[in-house]
Design an enzyme around this catalytic site. Structure first.
Site, PDB file in Angstrom:
ATOM      1  N   SER A 114      30.012  52.363  50.709  1.00 52.67           N
ATOM      2  CA  SER A 114      31.082  53.142  50.069  1.00 52.67           C
ATOM      3  C   SER A 114      30.530  53.812  48.819  1.00 52.67           C
ATOM      4  CB  SER A 114      32.220  52.205  49.643  1.00 52.67           C
ATOM      5  OG  SER A 114      33.110  52.869  48.778  1.00 52.67           O
ATOM      6  N   LYS A 116      29.516  46.470  48.323  1.00 51.13           N
ATOM      7  CA  LYS A 116      29.044  47.721  48.935  1.00 51.13           C
ATOM      8  C   LYS A 116      27.653  48.112  48.407  1.00 51.13           C
ATOM      9  CE  LYS A 116      32.494  48.489  51.682  1.00 51.13           C
ATOM     10  NZ  LYS A 116      32.312  48.369  53.133  1.00 51.13           N
ATOM     11  N   TYR A 152      34.444  44.650  45.296  1.00 50.64           N
ATOM     12  CA  TYR A 152      34.174  45.592  46.393  1.00 50.64           C
ATOM     13  C   TYR A 152      32.895  46.400  46.119  1.00 50.64           C
ATOM     14  CZ  TYR A 152      35.321  49.382  49.722  1.00 50.64           C
ATOM     15  OH  TYR A 152      35.314  50.312  50.739  1.00 50.64           O
TER      16      TYR A 152
HETATM   17  P1  NAP Z   1      41.164  49.464  57.479  1.00 46.26           P
HETATM   18  O1  NAP Z   1      41.891  50.645  58.041  1.00 46.26           O
HETATM   19  O2  NAP Z   1      41.857  48.547  56.547  1.00 46.26           O
HETATM   20  O3  NAP Z   1      40.563  48.639  58.723  1.00 46.26           O
HETATM   21  C1  NAP Z   1      39.807  47.499  58.455  1.00 46.26           C
HETATM   22  C2  NAP Z   1      39.271  46.954  59.754  1.00 46.26           C
HETATM   23  O4  NAP Z   1      38.442  45.825  59.477  1.00 46.26           O
HETATM   24  C3  NAP Z   1      40.366  46.461  60.689  1.00 46.26           C
HETATM   25  O5  NAP Z   1      39.957  46.748  62.009  1.00 46.26           O
HETATM   26  C4  NAP Z   1      40.372  44.957  60.447  1.00 46.26           C
HETATM   27  O6  NAP Z   1      40.830  44.185  61.552  1.00 46.26           O
HETATM   28  C5  NAP Z   1      38.894  44.717  60.227  1.00 46.26           C
HETATM   29  N1  NAP Z   1      38.581  43.492  59.511  1.00 46.26           N
HETATM   30  C6  NAP Z   1      38.920  43.134  58.248  1.00 46.26           C
HETATM   31  N2  NAP Z   1      38.412  41.929  57.937  1.00 46.26           N
HETATM   32  C7  NAP Z   1      37.734  41.521  59.044  1.00 46.26           C
HETATM   33  C8  NAP Z   1      36.984  40.358  59.373  1.00 46.26           C
HETATM   34  N3  NAP Z   1      36.823  39.365  58.477  1.00 46.26           N
HETATM   35  N4  NAP Z   1      36.429  40.259  60.595  1.00 46.26           N
HETATM   36  C9  NAP Z   1      36.580  41.251  61.514  1.00 46.26           C
HETATM   37  N5  NAP Z   1      37.269  42.384  61.270  1.00 46.26           N
HETATM   38  C10 NAP Z   1      37.829  42.503  60.039  1.00 46.26           C
HETATM   39  O7  NAP Z   1      39.836  49.937  56.722  1.00 46.26           O
HETATM   40  P2  NAP Z   1      39.043  51.334  56.702  1.00 46.26           P
HETATM   41  O8  NAP Z   1      39.560  52.140  55.592  1.00 46.26           O
HETATM   42  O9  NAP Z   1      38.969  51.894  58.067  1.00 46.26           O
HETATM   43  O10 NAP Z   1      37.611  50.820  56.266  1.00 46.26           O
HETATM   44  C11 NAP Z   1      36.569  50.551  57.181  1.00 46.26           C
HETATM   45  C12 NAP Z   1      35.281  50.350  56.408  1.00 46.26           C
HETATM   46  O11 NAP Z   1      34.992  51.541  55.663  1.00 46.26           O
HETATM   47  C13 NAP Z   1      35.350  49.219  55.389  1.00 46.26           C
HETATM   48  O12 NAP Z   1      34.114  48.566  55.305  1.00 46.26           O
HETATM   49  C14 NAP Z   1      35.633  49.950  54.097  1.00 46.26           C
HETATM   50  O13 NAP Z   1      35.210  49.232  52.984  1.00 46.26           O
HETATM   51  C15 NAP Z   1      34.808  51.208  54.302  1.00 46.26           C
HETATM   52  N6  NAP Z   1      35.221  52.333  53.464  1.00 46.26           N
HETATM   53  C16 NAP Z   1      36.480  52.836  53.535  1.00 46.26           C
HETATM   54  C17 NAP Z   1      36.833  53.898  52.728  1.00 46.26           C
HETATM   55  C18 NAP Z   1      38.211  54.522  52.771  1.00 46.26           C
HETATM   56  O14 NAP Z   1      38.488  55.377  51.921  1.00 46.26           O
HETATM   57  N7  NAP Z   1      39.073  54.161  53.688  1.00 46.26           N
HETATM   58  C19 NAP Z   1      35.902  54.429  51.824  1.00 46.26           C
HETATM   59  C20 NAP Z   1      34.627  53.877  51.773  1.00 46.26           C
HETATM   60  C21 NAP Z   1      34.295  52.830  52.605  1.00 46.26           C
HETATM   61  P3  NAP Z   1      42.420  43.828  61.743  1.00 46.26           P
HETATM   62  O15 NAP Z   1      43.069  45.108  62.220  1.00 46.26           O
HETATM   63  O16 NAP Z   1      42.429  42.767  62.792  1.00 46.26           O
HETATM   64  O17 NAP Z   1      42.906  43.388  60.419  1.00 46.26           O
END
Ligand code: NAP
Length: 251
Positions: A146, A163, A159
């Site tokens: 991130s 990251k 976080y």
């Molecule tokens: P999200 O919509 O909240 O989805 C999170 C996903 O991770 C869900 O599928 C969840 O499963 C799964 N998960 C959480 N804890 C877990 C565990 N212990 N074991 C297995 N699966 C787990 O998140 P997102 O925004 O798509 O983010 C995805 C990745 O991108 C993350 O690493 C996040 O830090 C990174 N990221 C996101 C952003 C952003 O702006 N959104 C920016 C930078 C980086 P369930 O559905 O079963 O809960």
């Protein structure tokens, strides 16, 4: 003669693929011909929907429930993927959570939950995935970091540490396995429209947009596109890199 898709015959695992960025990555890799293992922690309805969407589009998916922060569960996720798919070519460490609060108020639990899911989870899955990849002498690992891991973010010390840790992890493992034909890279998204960013107040969103040169949030598909680029066989000479997908936020 039918054109072969770039990931035809390959097996991919995407952790946290039930929603958001992971979902988009799973769909993208499947559209390129990979059979995709859809990992998730709790939301089986959402994960089943992802698997159905992949099947409906003519590709193959299988569900891999399991908490990647738990050593036994993470090992079982990878073992099950190899059993179901017969091999493992691509691992995308995407599962992640946030527990935002200022450091003065951050509990041990807030710290541990974020570090074990976002960083230790990637370690556990990568360690398990490397064995078959080493034997094959090929493999691609993409870690979803991130911008917070590069520039920091108030309220996200846990976080950002996880990251940033993922970036050091990526670079070290890339050096360890490069000679075995395995590439390890990271993608650092900026602010992407998912459940994670849904919770931000309008004021915070406005503040963020003011800093993004492209003046908008990103879409999960825009991150998936870069992950796919790092996964396809035609990308042959990139490892240990961090590619930003952030509308120009970090330069
Ligand atoms: P999200 O919509 O909240 O989805 C999170 C996903 O991770 C869900 O599928 C969840 O499963 C799964 N998960 C959480 N804890 C877990 C565990 N212990 N074991 C297995 N699966 C787990 O998140 P997102 O925004 O798509 O983010 C995805 C990745 O991108 C993350 O690493 C996040 O830090 C990174 N990221 C996101 C952003 C952003 O702006 N959104 C920016 C930078 C980086 P369930 O559905 O079963 O809960």
């Amino acid at each position: 003669m039918e054109n072969k898709l770039p990931l035809q015959g390959q097996v991919a695992v995407v952790t946290g693929a039930s929603r958001g960025i992971g979902r988009a990555i799973a769909l993208k890799l499947a559209s390129l011909g990979a059979r995709v293992g859809v990992n998730y922690r709790a939301n089986s309805a959402a994960a089943e929907e992802v698997a159905k969407a992949i099947t409906a589009a003519g590709s193959e998916a299988f569900l891999l429930p399991g908490d990647v922060s738990d050593p036994q569960a993470a090992a079982a996720v990878i073992a099950s993927a190899i059993e179901r798919g017969g091999r493992l070519d691509i691992l995308v460490n995407n599962a992640g959570i946030i527990r935002d609060t200022l450091l003065m108020r951050m509990s041990d639990e807030d710290w541990d939950a974020v570090l074990t899911t976002n960083l230790k989870g990637a370690f556990l899955c990568t360690r398990a995935a490397l064995r078959p990849m080493m034997r094959q002498r090929s493999g691609r690992i993409v870690n979803i970091s991130s911008v917070a891991g590069v520039m920091g973010n108030p309220g996200q010390a846990n976080y950002s540490a996880a990251k940033a840790g993922l970036i050091g992890f990526t670079k070290s493992v890339a050096r360890e396995v490069a000679s075995r034909g395995i590439a390890v890279n990271a993608v650092a998204p900026g602010f992407i429209v998912t459940d994670i960013t849904q919770g931000l107040t309008d004021k915070v969103k406005e503040g963020i947009l003011g800093q993004v040169p492209m003046g908008r949030f990103g879409q999960p598909e825009e991150v998936a596109e870069v992950v796919a680029f790092l996964a396809v066989p035609t990308t042959t000479y990139i490892t240990g890199q961090v590619i930003h997908v952030d509308g120009g936020l970090v330069t």
